[in-house]
Structures are given as structure tokens and as C-alpha cells.
Design a protein around this motif. Structure first.
Motif, PDB file in Angstrom:
ATOM      1  N   ARG A 257      -7.184  -4.317  -4.789  1.00  0.00           N
ATOM      2  CA  ARG A 257      -7.864  -3.187  -4.156  1.00  0.00           C
ATOM      3  C   ARG A 257      -8.634  -3.733  -2.963  1.00  0.00           C
ATOM      4  O   ARG A 257      -9.320  -4.741  -3.078  1.00  0.00           O
ATOM      5  CB  ARG A 257      -8.871  -2.526  -5.113  1.00  0.00           C
ATOM      6  CG  ARG A 257      -8.272  -2.059  -6.414  1.00  0.00           C
ATOM      7  CD  ARG A 257      -9.193  -1.054  -7.073  1.00  0.00           C
ATOM      8  NE  ARG A 257      -9.078   0.239  -6.404  1.00  0.00           N
ATOM      9  CZ  ARG A 257     -10.023   1.140  -6.385  1.00  0.00           C
ATOM     10  NH1 ARG A 257     -11.177   0.906  -6.950  1.00  0.00           N
ATOM     11  NH2 ARG A 257      -9.840   2.282  -5.767  1.00  0.00           N
TER      12      ARG A 257
ATOM     13  N   ASN B 263      -3.064   8.375  -3.289  1.00  0.00           N
ATOM     14  CA  ASN B 263      -3.773   7.458  -2.391  1.00  0.00           C
ATOM     15  C   ASN B 263      -4.148   8.158  -1.085  1.00  0.00           C
ATOM     16  O   ASN B 263      -5.266   7.998  -0.594  1.00  0.00           O
ATOM     17  CB  ASN B 263      -2.891   6.249  -2.065  1.00  0.00           C
ATOM     18  CG  ASN B 263      -2.924   5.231  -3.175  1.00  0.00           C
ATOM     19  OD1 ASN B 263      -3.770   5.308  -4.065  1.00  0.00           O
ATOM     20  ND2 ASN B 263      -2.008   4.288  -3.150  1.00  0.00           N
TER      21      ASN B 263
ATOM     22  N   SER C  39     -12.121   0.107  -0.668  1.00  0.00           N
ATOM     23  CA  SER C  39     -11.901   1.083  -1.736  1.00  0.00           C
ATOM     24  C   SER C  39     -12.723   0.758  -2.975  1.00  0.00           C
ATOM     25  O   SER C  39     -13.110   1.636  -3.731  1.00  0.00           O
ATOM     26  CB  SER C  39     -10.416   1.185  -2.092  1.00  0.00           C
ATOM     27  OG  SER C  39      -9.811  -0.070  -2.073  1.00  0.00           O
TER      28      SER C  39
HETATM   29  P1  ADP Z   1      -5.686   1.967  -6.181  1.00  0.00           P
HETATM   30  O1  ADP Z   1      -5.505   3.129  -5.267  1.00  0.00           O
HETATM   31  O2  ADP Z   1      -5.708   2.337  -7.597  1.00  0.00           O
HETATM   32  O3  ADP Z   1      -6.817   1.096  -5.784  1.00  0.00           O
HETATM   33  P2  ADP Z   1      -3.110   1.095  -5.233  1.00  0.00           P
HETATM   34  O4  ADP Z   1      -2.229   0.011  -5.721  1.00  0.00           O
HETATM   35  O5  ADP Z   1      -2.538   2.470  -5.210  1.00  0.00           O
HETATM   36  O6  ADP Z   1      -4.416   1.028  -6.090  1.00  0.00           O
HETATM   37  O7  ADP Z   1      -3.584   0.719  -3.764  1.00  0.00           O
HETATM   38  C1  ADP Z   1      -4.039  -0.578  -3.488  1.00  0.00           C
HETATM   39  C2  ADP Z   1      -5.039  -0.569  -2.357  1.00  0.00           C
HETATM   40  O8  ADP Z   1      -4.370  -0.201  -1.148  1.00  0.00           O
HETATM   41  C3  ADP Z   1      -6.131   0.467  -2.529  1.00  0.00           C
HETATM   42  O9  ADP Z   1      -7.186  -0.046  -3.285  1.00  0.00           O
HETATM   43  C4  ADP Z   1      -6.525   0.721  -1.095  1.00  0.00           C
HETATM   44  O10 ADP Z   1      -7.426  -0.261  -0.663  1.00  0.00           O
HETATM   45  C5  ADP Z   1      -5.247   0.541  -0.319  1.00  0.00           C
HETATM   46  N1  ADP Z   1      -4.590   1.831  -0.007  1.00  0.00           N
HETATM   47  C6  ADP Z   1      -3.530   2.385  -0.614  1.00  0.00           C
HETATM   48  N2  ADP Z   1      -3.168   3.536  -0.035  1.00  0.00           N
HETATM   49  C7  ADP Z   1      -4.028   3.734   0.986  1.00  0.00           C
HETATM   50  C8  ADP Z   1      -4.175   4.746   1.989  1.00  0.00           C
HETATM   51  N3  ADP Z   1      -3.357   5.795   2.044  1.00  0.00           N
HETATM   52  N4  ADP Z   1      -5.177   4.602   2.888  1.00  0.00           N
HETATM   53  C9  ADP Z   1      -5.994   3.535   2.850  1.00  0.00           C
HETATM   54  N5  ADP Z   1      -5.915   2.545   1.951  1.00  0.00           N
HETATM   55  C10 ADP Z   1      -4.939   2.632   1.010  1.00  0.00           C
END
Ligand code: ADP
Length: 327
Positions: A281, A235, A285
Motif C-alpha cells: 500500500r 480503488n 493510502s
Molecule cells: P488496497 O487498495 O487495498 O490498498 P490494492 O492492491 O488494491 O490495495 O492497491 C495497492 C495500492 O495501490 C493502494 O494502496 C494505493 O496506494 C494504490 N492504488 C491502487 N489504485 C489506485 C488508484 N486508482 N489511485 C491511486 N492509488 C491507487
């Protein structure tokens, strides 16, 4: 859900029936016991005054008193039974709710999961299907065109594969829960190893990547912890366009800490409360085509941390995010 509503009512009815049976049986026994003693007393008085015609009048009054006392006693017993049954009904309904509500929540969660998973599986499958159909309908398709279609098909198949893998991961974690098999591991070495993989990805995006670790020994499930570090770093690299990603491993207050910092897009406060939900999400993203994912990573991370009885925290601003895992 109607099935739980009716189960609640049925459970309450059973509780009430059992309490009513016990309470009424006791009342019956008490009534019989008291009546028996009153009647025996009456008969012994009757025997004593036999032949005394004056006392016999008093005996008639006594018999009336006895009947009305028995009636009164029965009425009071039934009144107490009524209160017990009513109290049992309320208590039983409360207990039935307390027992069934968490189960209902789990079932609701599973229903939502199936609906979300089906939706996520449908999208790549629809793309695959329509591309294959277009390719089959075109008799003049060149070799390079068909290769392009196959490439795109492969991408969709990979997406499907990773989605299924994520789902299996979640399922595995849910099944083992906190019965995870823990062994002595070096958390710093794991973070370094996984860090090296993501360092390459970060460098491809021209990001700086730092790994700072102290020696940290821990009793944990190695495979899950590798996955956890991988999710956080994935991430951090995915949502950072410029600047730096950093992973730190250290011990503080006797607890192991994994910290992943980035200078990425960050998350709004409203987003922060939902990122650990399955399939969530943030819009930012979703709208970026280059950030692949299904919103399952952090829910898997959370399950891993919970299986180790740890904590996962996040802070974020427009300047970037920080995820801290404490084990
Ligand atoms: P994915 O990355 O597959 O979308 P995750 O469950 O890992 O799913 O993360 C959920 C959401 O949290 C992501 O879609 C993103 O919007 C947000 N997110 C996670 N980690 C970060 C990060 N390091 N910086 C910004 N947004 C993040």
C-alpha cells in the motif's frame, strides 16, 4: 535458503556421480578392448618369431613399448574422464540452479506472504482483544458504551473477514492458474452491473461516475472478471476525492479492453512498480484513515488477468490514474 543450497550441492553431486560412473565404465571397457587387441597382436608376433633368437631381442623392446603405450593410453583416457567429470560438475551445478531457483523463489514468496498475512491479521485481532479486555474490566459500563465497543468489534471482525476472503481468493487463483473454466460472457453487461454498485458509492462521495460500453463478447471466467472490475472500481472510487470515475469496455485490435479512469490522488512512479505486489500500500493510502484495504486487491487483479493470459497496465499522474486490462 540453506535447504536449497544443500539441495543444489546434493543434486550436483548426484549428477557428477552418474556422469563419472558412465564415463569411467566406458573408459574401462575401451581400455580392456584396446589392451586385449594389443596383447593378442603381441602374442601373434611372438609366436611367429619363436625360434628366431635375433628377433627375440626386438620382442623385448616391443614388450616395453606395449606396456608404455598401454600406460599412456590409460593416462589419456583418465585425463579425458577428468575433463568430462569437471564439465559435468559445472553443467550440473548450472542445471541444479536453473531447476531449483524458481522453486526457491516460490517458497520465499510464500514465506513472505505468510509473514505479511500474519502481520495484517494480528492488527485487528490485537484491537479486538484489547477492546474486549477493557470492556470486561469496566464494571460500570453503560449499555450505550458497551454497544459502541461491540460496534467497533464488529468493524474489526468485518476487516478480518474481508482479509481472509482476499487471501482465499489469491489462493484459489494460484491453484487453478491458467486452468480457469472459461465461458462465453458479455463483458459490457458485467461492467455495467458492477459499475452500478460503485456508482452509488461514488455518488455518496459526490463524484461523477460514467459507464461507457460497447458490446464485447468474451470467453472468460465470469466470477473472476466481476471481481476484477470490482477491484479496479473500488480503488478508483476509494482514491478519488473529487472529480470523476469512468469505466469503459470496448474492443480494439480484436482484444477486449476494460479501462478505469479516475481523477484521484494518482501514484508516484516509484509506487507504480510495486502496486501489484501483495500487501503493498502506498504511504498516501495508509495515512488516510478512510481508505480501507490490505494491499491485496491489485495482486488479485493481476492473478485474474494472468489466469486469462491477458495484460494489465497502469498510467498515473497527479491528475489521476488509468488502469487498462487487455484480454
Ligand atoms: P488496497 O487498495 O487495498 O490498498 P490494492 O492492491 O488494491 O490495495 O492497491 C495497492 C495500492 O495501490 C493502494 O494502496 C494505493 O496506494 C494504490 N492504488 C491502487 N489504485 C489506485 C488508484 N486508482 N489511485 C491511486 N492509488 C491507487
Amino acid at each position: 535458503m540453506w535447504i536449497f543450497k544443500s539441495a543444489r550441492i546434493r543434486l550436483t553431486a548426484w549428477y557428477v556421480l552418474i556422469v563419472a560412473f558412465i564415463s569411467l565404465s566406458f573408459s574401462f571397457i575401451i581400455y580392456r578392448y584396446v589392451s586385449f587387441h594389443l596383447e593378442t597382436g603381441f602374442r601373434s608376433v611372438e609366436a611367429r618369431v619363436r625360434g628366431n633368437s635375433g628377433a627375440r631381442v626386438g620382442l623385448i623392446y616391443l614388450a616395453d613399448e606395449l606396456t608404455s603405450a598401454k600406460k599412456n593410453f590409460l593416462f589419456r583416457l583418465l585425463f579425458v574422464d577428468g575433463i568430462i567429470i569437471l564439465g559435468a560438475g559445472l553443467g550440473a551445478y548450472f542445471l541444479a540452479r536453473k531447476t531449483l531457483d524458481p522453486i526457491e523463489e516460490i517458497v520465499e514468496g510464500q514465506k513472505r506472504f505468510i509473514a505479511d498475512a500474519s502481520h495484517e491479521l494480528k492488527t485487528p485481532l490485537t484491537t479486538l482483544k484489547s477492546e474486549i479486555e477493557v470492556a470486561l474490566r469496566d464494571p460500570k459500563m453503560t449499555l450505550s458504551e458497551s454497544k459502541n465497543y461491540l460496534k467497533s468489534n464488529l468493524e474489526e471482525t468485518n476487516k478480518l473477514g474481508s482479509l481472509v476472503e482476499h487471501m482465499l481468493s489469491l489462493n484459489r487463483l494460484e491453484n487453478i492458474g491458467s486452468n480457469i473454466v472459461k465461458k462465453n460472457i458479455r463483458l459490457d453487461l458485467i461492467a455495467r452491473e458492477i459499475g452500478e454498485v460503485y456508482k452509488k458509492r461514488a455518488q455518496k462521495k459526490k463524484l461523477r461516475f460514467e459507464i461507457k460500453t460497447n458490446i464485447v463478447n468474451l470467453k472468460a471466467d465470469e466470477t473472476s472478471l466481476r471481481q476484477l472490475v470490482g477491484i479496479l472500481l473500488d480503488n478508483a472510487v476509494k482514491y478519488t476525492q473529487k472529480g470523476k470515475v469512468e469505466v469503459k469496455v470496448y474492443k480494439k485490435s480484436g482484444k477486449a479492453h476494460i479501462e478505469v479512469n479516475d481523477t484521484g490522488i494518482g501514484m508516484a512512479r516509484s509506487v507504480l512498480t510495486r502496486i501489484f505486489d501483495r500487501f503493498y500500500r502506498a504511504d498516501s493510502s495508509r495515512s488516510k484513515n478512510n481508505t480501507e484495504g490490505y494491499g491485496l486487491g491489485l495482486s488479485i487483479a493481476k492473478s485474474i488477468v494472468e489466469a486469462h493470459s491477458g495484460q494489465i497496465k497502469v498510467t498515473s499522474s497527479k491528475k489521476g490514474s488509468r488502469f487498462t486490462v487487455i484480454l
